[in-house]
Design an enzyme around this catalytic site. Structure first.
Site, short mmCIF file in Angstrom:
data_model
loop_
_atom_site.label_atom_id
_atom_site.label_comp_id
_atom_site.label_asym_id
_atom_site.label_seq_id
_atom_site.Cartn_x
_atom_site.Cartn_y
_atom_site.Cartn_z
N ALA A 65 1.03 -1.26 0.21
CA ALA A 65 -0.19 -0.04 0.17
C ALA A 65 0.94 1.07 0.04
CB ALA A 65 -1.18 0.50 1.78
N GLY A 110 0.42 -5.20 0.34
CA GLY A 110 -0.98 -4.91 -0.11
C GLY A 110 -0.36 -5.71 -1.88
N GLU A 113 -0.23 -9.19 -0.80
CA GLU A 113 -2.11 -9.76 -0.71
C GLU A 113 -3.10 -9.55 -2.33
OE1 GLU A 113 -2.25 -6.34 2.43
OE2 GLU A 113 -3.43 -7.85 3.25
N GLU A 133 4.18 -5.68 7.26
CA GLU A 133 3.98 -4.24 7.64
C GLU A 133 3.56 -4.32 9.67
OE1 GLU A 133 2.39 -6.45 6.08
OE2 GLU A 133 0.98 -5.60 5.46
N1 COA Z 1 4.45 3.19 -0.29
C1 COA Z 1 5.18 4.14 -0.72
N2 COA Z 1 6.15 4.36 -1.67
C2 COA Z 1 6.90 3.37 -1.55
C3 COA Z 1 6.53 2.34 -1.03
C4 COA Z 1 5.36 1.94 -0.39
N3 COA Z 1 4.45 1.34 -0.60
N4 COA Z 1 7.68 0.95 -1.26
C5 COA Z 1 8.51 2.16 -2.13
N5 COA Z 1 8.07 3.15 -2.18
C6 COA Z 1 8.95 3.71 -2.96
C7 COA Z 1 9.91 5.06 -1.91
O1 COA Z 1 9.50 6.01 -1.41
C8 COA Z 1 11.52 5.30 -2.50
O2 COA Z 1 10.66 7.15 -3.34
P1 COA Z 1 11.58 8.08 -3.80
O3 COA Z 1 12.29 7.71 -4.50
O4 COA Z 1 10.15 9.25 -3.79
O5 COA Z 1 11.84 8.20 -2.51
C9 COA Z 1 10.56 4.82 -4.39
O6 COA Z 1 9.12 3.87 -4.37
C10 COA Z 1 11.78 3.70 -4.56
O7 COA Z 1 11.86 2.37 -3.69
P2 COA Z 1 13.06 2.71 -2.58
O8 COA Z 1 12.87 2.21 -1.37
O9 COA Z 1 14.16 3.76 -2.83
O10 COA Z 1 13.78 0.91 -2.98
P3 COA Z 1 15.03 0.15 -2.47
O11 COA Z 1 15.38 -0.87 -4.00
O12 COA Z 1 15.58 0.75 -1.24
O13 COA Z 1 13.62 -0.64 -1.39
C11 COA Z 1 11.75 -2.48 -1.08
C12 COA Z 1 12.75 -1.99 -1.74
C13 COA Z 1 10.60 -2.54 -1.92
C14 COA Z 1 12.50 -2.74 0.07
C15 COA Z 1 11.65 -0.73 -0.05
O14 COA Z 1 11.12 0.14 -1.06
C16 COA Z 1 10.47 -0.48 1.15
O15 COA Z 1 10.51 -1.11 1.60
N6 COA Z 1 8.55 -0.45 0.83
C17 COA Z 1 8.21 -0.18 1.64
C18 COA Z 1 7.62 -2.45 2.07
C19 COA Z 1 6.66 -1.85 2.56
O16 COA Z 1 6.79 -1.65 3.99
N7 COA Z 1 4.85 -2.22 2.39
C20 COA Z 1 3.97 -2.76 3.12
C21 COA Z 1 3.48 -1.42 3.06
S1 COA Z 1 2.22 -1.59 4.06
#
Ligand code: COA
Length: 258
Positions: A65, A110, A113, A133
């Site tokens: 999400a 999500g 999911e 989460e």
């Molecule tokens: N919601 C909003 N933005 C998200 C996102 C999410 N769930 N997941 C990634 N992004 C965004 C990042 O903020 C970043 O944006 P920016 O360039 O404007 O800063 C962009 O997507 C790229 O992600 P980034 O974190 O820089 O890539 P990474 O390769 O370093 O890490 C992940 C990849 C997937 C490990 C990391 O993005 C992450 O942990 N995301 C969240 C996962 C999460 O907790 N999901 C559950 C949500 S309830």
């Protein structure tokens, strides 16, 4: 037509690509609205026999999400958001046209999911699954606590839910979360090839199989009774007459979905 989705229809397969690669295809309100509308398209468009859902880019299926939408929510709005997500994913699960997730990278929160609401999953080698989460002081809200237990069993599911650990594609294969792991550039062709086989079968029988399998997880329905009913209903279809006649005449059946 859609703000956040790309769609292509070929050989009766609708391919849906969630298209926010700069945010790793995170699910925001616009994606939810588009998903609601595309499910209606799937239900109504007779040319669509089956569906592939994937993510844009080579890094993520859906990274969850959209966390930026969380900060401003109060409790009532959070409940409404979870309910909306659950309703969308339940519509996908109950859809009687097969929906396959082609998981091309991160499927987190999500995103995991969403993949679990599809009828089955195929992963590329770089896919990663997880429900992170608890890192945010949250739990899954779009059916993840339920479907993860259904798909991989309670012990493995609870470990993933409470550790926020990610699993790689081969572990997902071993857990039964995905049916196949393939090279990334072969992901969509693998999905299309499976759906080509499925699309050659009787559509009403396919719909009945999905309904009966879903009944396993629906306490309001007796799945064995539903199976008997659906089995009987097949005898009223032209396709059943065509399928059995074609077998006896040693020819390929041509199904019409009638
Ligand atoms: N919601 C909003 N933005 C998200 C996102 C999410 N769930 N997941 C990634 N992004 C965004 C990042 O903020 C970043 O944006 P920016 O360039 O404007 O800063 C962009 O997507 C790229 O992600 P980034 O974190 O820089 O890539 P990474 O390769 O370093 O890490 C992940 C990849 C997937 C490990 C990391 O993005 C992450 O942990 N995301 C969240 C996962 C999460 O907790 N999901 C559950 C949500 S309830």
């Amino acid at each position: 037509m859609y703000q956040t989705l790309l769609t292509t229809l070929g050989n009766n397969v609708l391919t849906i690509t969630i298209n926010r690669p700069e945010k790793l295809n995170a699910l925001n309100k616009d994606v939810f609205t588009d998903l609601e509308n595309v499910i209606t398209e799937i239900e109504q468009n007779e040319e669509v026999r089956s569906v592939i859902i994937t993510g844009a880019g080579s890094k993520a299926f859906v990274a969850g999400a959209d966390i930026t939408e969380f900060n401003s929510l109060n409790k009532g709005q959070a409940v409404a958001m979870a309910k909306r997500g659950q309703d969308i994913f339940s519509r996908m699960e109950r859809c009687t046209k097969p929906i396959v997730a082609a998981v091309n990278g991160f499927a987190l929160g999500g995103g995991c999911e969403l993949s679990m609401a599809c009828h089955f999953r195929i992963a590329s080698e770089n896919a990663r699954f997880g429900q992170p989460e608890v890192n945010l002081g949250l739990i899954p809200g779009y059916g993840g606590t339920q479907r993860l237990v259904q798909l991989i069993g309670k012990g493995r599911a609870i470990e993933l839910l409470i550790s926020a650990n990610m699993i790689d594609a081969n572990t997902a294969l071993q857990y039964g979360l995905v049916n196949y792991v393939v090279k990334q550039d072969e992901l969509l062709s693998k999905a299309r090839s499976i759906l080509e086989t499925i699309n050659s079968k009787a559509p009403l029988a396919i719909a009945a199989c999905i309904k009966a399998a879903n009944a396993v997880y629906d306490e309001t329905v007796n799945g064995f009774d539903l199976e008997v009913k659906e089995f009987g209903d097949c005898f009223d279809t032209e396709d059943m007459k065509e399928g059995t006649a074609a077998f006896l005449e040693k020819r390929k059946a041509l199904f019409k979905g009638k």
